[in-house]
Design a protein around this motif. Structure first.
Motif, PDB file in Angstrom:
ATOM      1  N   CYS A  40       0.803  -1.235  -0.021  1.00 20.76           N
ATOM      2  CA  CYS A  40      -0.086  -0.160  -0.149  1.00 20.76           C
ATOM      3  C   CYS A  40       1.051   1.362  -0.018  1.00 20.76           C
ATOM      4  O   CYS A  40       1.942   1.442   0.672  1.00 20.76           O
ATOM      5  CB  CYS A  40      -0.893   0.061   1.222  1.00 20.76           C
ATOM      6  N   PHE A  41       0.493   2.375  -0.733  1.00 22.83           N
ATOM      7  CA  PHE A  41       1.216   3.417  -0.809  1.00 22.83           C
ATOM      8  C   PHE A  41       0.258   4.690  -0.693  1.00 22.83           C
ATOM      9  O   PHE A  41       0.601   5.854  -1.309  1.00 22.83           O
ATOM     10  CB  PHE A  41       2.136   3.563  -2.108  1.00 22.83           C
ATOM     11  N   CYS A  42      -0.567   4.556   0.080  1.00 27.06           N
ATOM     12  CA  CYS A  42      -1.588   5.594   0.387  1.00 27.06           C
ATOM     13  C   CYS A  42      -0.936   6.692   1.073  1.00 27.06           C
ATOM     14  O   CYS A  42      -1.179   8.076   0.944  1.00 27.06           O
ATOM     15  CB  CYS A  42      -2.682   5.283   1.282  1.00 27.06           C
ATOM     16  N   ALA A  43       0.009   6.443   1.858  1.00 25.90           N
ATOM     17  CA  ALA A  43       0.870   7.508   2.731  1.00 25.90           C
ATOM     18  C   ALA A  43       1.935   8.371   1.669  1.00 25.90           C
ATOM     19  O   ALA A  43       2.372   9.384   2.030  1.00 25.90           O
ATOM     20  CB  ALA A  43       1.632   6.961   3.910  1.00 25.90           C
ATOM     21  N   PRO A  66      -7.259  -2.645 -11.792  1.00 26.81           N
ATOM     22  CA  PRO A  66      -6.331  -1.986 -10.873  1.00 26.81           C
ATOM     23  C   PRO A  66      -5.279  -1.398 -11.327  1.00 26.81           C
ATOM     24  O   PRO A  66      -4.707  -0.559 -10.823  1.00 26.81           O
ATOM     25  CB  PRO A  66      -5.773  -3.618 -10.068  1.00 26.81           C
ATOM     26  N   SER A  67      -4.867  -1.632 -12.444  1.00 22.80           N
ATOM     27  CA  SER A  67      -3.818  -1.089 -13.274  1.00 22.80           C
ATOM     28  C   SER A  67      -4.100   0.189 -13.990  1.00 22.80           C
ATOM     29  O   SER A  67      -3.273   1.014 -14.442  1.00 22.80           O
ATOM     30  CB  SER A  67      -3.123  -1.857 -14.510  1.00 22.80           C
ATOM     31  N   ASN A  68      -5.322   0.790 -13.854  1.00 24.79           N
ATOM     32  CA  ASN A  68      -5.681   1.963 -14.402  1.00 24.79           C
ATOM     33  C   ASN A  68      -5.023   3.121 -13.873  1.00 24.79           C
ATOM     34  O   ASN A  68      -4.915   3.294 -12.425  1.00 24.79           O
ATOM     35  CB  ASN A  68      -7.392   2.313 -14.327  1.00 24.79           C
ATOM     36  N   PHE A 209       4.017   4.027  -8.263  1.00 24.34           N
ATOM     37  CA  PHE A 209       2.667   3.062  -8.192  1.00 24.34           C
ATOM     38  C   PHE A 209       3.380   2.076  -9.056  1.00 24.34           C
ATOM     39  O   PHE A 209       2.928   0.374  -8.581  1.00 24.34           O
ATOM     40  CB  PHE A 209       1.607   3.737  -9.040  1.00 24.34           C
ATOM     41  N   THR A 210       3.983   1.957  -9.964  1.00 23.58           N
ATOM     42  CA  THR A 210       4.468   1.154 -10.895  1.00 23.58           C
ATOM     43  C   THR A 210       5.330   0.127 -10.211  1.00 23.58           C
ATOM     44  O   THR A 210       5.050  -0.982 -10.294  1.00 23.58           O
ATOM     45  CB  THR A 210       5.145   1.694 -12.088  1.00 23.58           C
ATOM     46  N   ALA A 216       4.365  -6.285  -5.909  1.00 22.22           N
ATOM     47  CA  ALA A 216       3.279  -6.901  -5.422  1.00 22.22           C
ATOM     48  C   ALA A 216       3.164  -8.310  -6.005  1.00 22.22           C
ATOM     49  O   ALA A 216       3.067  -9.523  -5.820  1.00 22.22           O
ATOM     50  CB  ALA A 216       2.107  -6.425  -5.084  1.00 22.22           C
ATOM     51  N   LYS A 217       2.954  -8.054  -7.628  1.00 21.39           N
ATOM     52  CA  LYS A 217       2.788  -9.124  -8.543  1.00 21.39           C
ATOM     53  C   LYS A 217       3.858 -10.117  -8.640  1.00 21.39           C
ATOM     54  O   LYS A 217       3.664 -11.558  -8.801  1.00 21.39           O
ATOM     55  CB  LYS A 217       2.874  -8.302  -9.860  1.00 21.39           C
ATOM     56  N   ARG A 218       5.240  -9.487  -8.501  1.00 22.50           N
ATOM     57  CA  ARG A 218       6.258 -10.507  -8.381  1.00 22.50           C
ATOM     58  C   ARG A 218       6.932 -10.923  -7.110  1.00 22.50           C
ATOM     59  O   ARG A 218       8.082 -11.442  -6.953  1.00 22.50           O
ATOM     60  CB  ARG A 218       7.370  -9.808  -9.312  1.00 22.50           C
ATOM     61  N   ALA A 219       6.331 -10.671  -6.091  1.00 22.71           N
ATOM     62  CA  ALA A 219       6.794 -10.802  -4.682  1.00 22.71           C
ATOM     63  C   ALA A 219       7.943 -10.351  -4.408  1.00 22.71           C
ATOM     64  O   ALA A 219       8.876 -10.965  -3.921  1.00 22.71           O
ATOM     65  CB  ALA A 219       6.619 -12.138  -4.452  1.00 22.71           C
ATOM     66  N   LEU A 220       8.519  -9.049  -4.906  1.00 26.94           N
ATOM     67  CA  LEU A 220       9.456  -8.585  -4.554  1.00 26.94           C
ATOM     68  C   LEU A 220       9.762  -7.628  -3.234  1.00 26.94           C
ATOM     69  O   LEU A 220       8.763  -7.221  -2.791  1.00 26.94           O
ATOM     70  CB  LEU A 220      10.034  -7.454  -5.947  1.00 26.94           C
TER      71      LEU A 220
END
Length: 236
Positions: A40-43, A66-68, A209-210, A216-220
């Motif tokens: 999460c990057f809301c902050a 989700p990617s929009n 965001f990217t 998250a997608k790649r579990a990095l």
């Protein structure tokens, strides 16, 4: 959270008769930034002054993805509106916005698809007005359809981004991607309108965001000291 794209997404969900399944949409995500909770990057949402406005005309599936990246524009630009696009119906609120005398609308699209007399490559706003950028938020094929089949937009100048302007952004993209994403287009429009700080903030926000979305997608591992996060920190 209550910005234009968030509200449009809620409206689309309320009207839907069956679940909408976008790629990656089944993963548990923060409802405000749309990435996995651990990323999460809301902050990190930037806070900058913006004079310009943005009108997002979104193809029906875009608010659900989700990617929009139109969502990022709405996070940053307070005067952002989002409308679902339809070939046969036009939202009266959209028409009222386009008639509002405080705004000077520009339809952002490649000039080769428009009559030459409509095409401009700079933003020159009359005294007492503010620029309103109309962005067609869709895939390239969908956006061309929207451009052709929205006659109520035909009276507005077409802001065409020049090859020199576009090339600055293509350096940051994968070679197999031919077009800018919505947030990149929005950032360039803000810069052309004199909202340079907001344009820089939006680019930095998109990079974070990217990075988090792909992480998250790649579990990095999450690295808040990365160059992208350092660049965004100056806009917080």
């Amino acid at each position: 959270m209550s910005h234009a794209v968030f509200r449009l997404r809620a409206e689309c969900l309320a009207r839907s008769t069956r679940p909408f399944v976008a790629r990656g949409s089944r993963a548990p995500r923060c409802p405000e930034c749309r990435v996995a909770f651990d990323y999460c990057f809301c902050a990190w949402r930037p806070k900058v002054a913006v004079r310009s406005g943005v009108c997002l005309m979104m193809y029906y599936s875009e608010p659900m993805k989700p990617s929009n990246t139109g969502w990022l524009i709405a996070d940053l630009v307070p005067d952002t509106w989002a409308f679902g696009w339809s070939r046969t119906e036009v939202d009266e609120t959209l028409l009222a916005l386009l008639e509002d005398p405080q705004w000077q609308p520009y339809l952002v699209f490649p000039g080769e698809y428009s009559a030459p007399e409509r095409v401009v490559d700079s933003v020159e706003v009359a005294e007492g007005k503010r620029p309103l950028f109309i962005l067609l938020d869709a895939t390239w094929t969908e956006a061309r359809k929207m451009f052709r089949k929205s006659p109520y937009l035909d009276r507005f100048p077409v802001l065409s981004l020049t090859p020199e302007q576009i090339s600055r952004y293509q350096l940051r993209r994968r070679k197999n991607e031919e077009h800018l994403c919505t947030a990149e287009v929005g950032a360039l429009c803000l810069e052309l309108a004199g909202d340079e700080e907001a344009g820089g903030a939006l680019n930095a926000y998109l990079d974070v965001f990217t990075e988090r979305y792909l992480g998250a997608k790649r579990a990095l591992p999450l690295d808040e000291a990365s160059p992208a996060h350092q660049a965004l920190s100056s806009y917080l």
